[in-house]
Design an enzyme around this catalytic site. Structure first.
Site, short mmCIF file in Angstrom:
data_model
loop_
_atom_site.label_atom_id
_atom_site.label_comp_id
_atom_site.label_asym_id
_atom_site.label_seq_id
_atom_site.Cartn_x
_atom_site.Cartn_y
_atom_site.Cartn_z
N SER A 165 7.61 6.67 -4.88
CA SER A 165 6.48 7.18 -5.67
C SER A 165 5.94 6.11 -6.61
O SER A 165 4.72 6.02 -6.83
CB SER A 165 6.89 8.43 -6.45
OG SER A 165 7.83 8.12 -7.46
N ASP A 166 6.82 5.30 -7.17
CA ASP A 166 6.37 4.19 -8.03
C ASP A 166 5.53 3.19 -7.24
O ASP A 166 4.50 2.72 -7.71
CB ASP A 166 7.58 3.47 -8.63
CG ASP A 166 8.31 4.28 -9.66
OD1 ASP A 166 7.80 4.39 -10.79
OD2 ASP A 166 9.38 4.81 -9.36
N LEU A 167 6.00 2.87 -6.04
CA LEU A 167 5.31 1.87 -5.24
C LEU A 167 3.94 2.35 -4.78
O LEU A 167 2.95 1.60 -4.84
CB LEU A 167 6.17 1.48 -4.04
CG LEU A 167 7.56 0.91 -4.38
CD1 LEU A 167 8.36 0.67 -3.11
CD2 LEU A 167 7.44 -0.37 -5.20
N GLY A 170 1.59 2.41 -7.71
CA GLY A 170 1.18 1.04 -8.01
C GLY A 170 0.13 0.53 -7.04
O GLY A 170 -0.83 -0.15 -7.43
#
Length: 205
Positions: A165-167, A170
Site C-alpha cells: 500500500s505504501d508503494l 507513492g
C-alpha cells in the site's frame, strides 16, 4: 534527465512518501529531504544496519539532499518558507490536518508560491470519517480488502509481504505530481495532489 531543474521539498518519512520522492529524484529532480533534528526519519533505524547506516533507508532516499529543521519552531518555519519560495513541489505524508496545524496547508503554501504543487499522502485520504486516523501498510491491506483475496482456506486472509500500500500510494503520488507539473506549464498555477494507502489498493483491485 526529465525532471532536471525541478526542486522538491520532501517532508516525508518511513516508506510511502520517501518512495514517491525517490522516484522523482531518480528522474533528475533535486529532492531536499527535511528531517527532525536529533531523530531523523525513523527508517534510519530499521532494516539491515551497516556502519551505522540502514540500507533500507538508503534505498528509499537515494539521490536526495538532506537537512534538519525543527518545523515547530519559528526559525525552522522561516527557513522552510524561504525554501518553498524557490521550490516546485512539497510532499508530506503526515495525517491530514497536521500541515494546517503547522500553518503549512495548501492555502498557505500557494500564498507563499503560486506555482507550488503540494502532494499529501495519507492512510485514508484527506476527507471522510477516517481521515484523521493513522495507518500502516497492514491496516490498509486489511481495510482495502486485499487480504481477503490473498492466503488460503487454511491460513485465512493474509497480508502481502511487501509494504504494497505504501508503494502504490507513492507511485500515485509521483504520477499526480508529474501530471500537475505538466498542467502548470499551461496554467502557471500550482495544484494540490492527494493520495492514500487504502484508496491506492482499492483502485488496483
Amino acid at each position: 534527465m526529465p525532471l532536471s531543474g525541478i526542486r522538491v521539498l520532501d517532508l516525508t518519512r518511513i516508506v510511502s512518501g520517501p518512495f514517491c520522492t525517490m522516484l522523482l529524484a531518480d528522474m533528475g529532480a533535486e529532492v531536499v529531504k527535511i528531517e527532525t533534528p536529533g531523530k531523523g526519519d525513523p527508517l534510519r533505524a530499521q532494516g539491515v544496519i551497516r556502519d551505522g547506516l540502514s540500507w533500507y533507508f538508503a534505498s528509499f532516499n537515494r539521490n536526495k539532499k538532506s537537512m534538519t529543521l525543527d518545523l515547530r519552531s519559528a526559525e525552522g518555519k522561516d527557513i522552510l518558507t524561504r525554501l518553498i519560495r524557490v521550490s516546485d513541489v512539497v510532499v508530506d505524508n503526515y495525517r491530514p490536518g497536521v500541515m494546517k496545524k503547522m500553518g503549512l496547508d495548501y492555502d498557505r503554501l500557494k500564498k507563499i508560491n503560486t506555482g507550488i504543487i503540494h502532494c499529501g499522502i495519507s492512510g485514508f485520504g484527506a476527507g471522510g470519517p477516517s481521515a484523521g486516523r493513522p495507518a500502516f501498510d497492514f491496516i490498509a491491506q486489511a481495510m482495502s480488502g486485499l487480504m481477503s483475496v490473498n492466503g488460503s482456506q487454511q491460513s485465512g486472509p493474509m497480508r502481502v509481504s511487501l509494504p504494497i500500500s505504501d508503494l502504490i500510494a507513492g507511485l500515485y503520488g509521483a504520477f499526480g505530481i508529474v501530471c500537475s507539473l505538466t498542467q502548470r506549464q499551461r496554467s502557471g498555477q500550482g495544484e494540490e495532489v492527494q493520495t492514500s494507502l487504502v484508496d491506492g489498493l482499492i483502485s488496483v483491485m
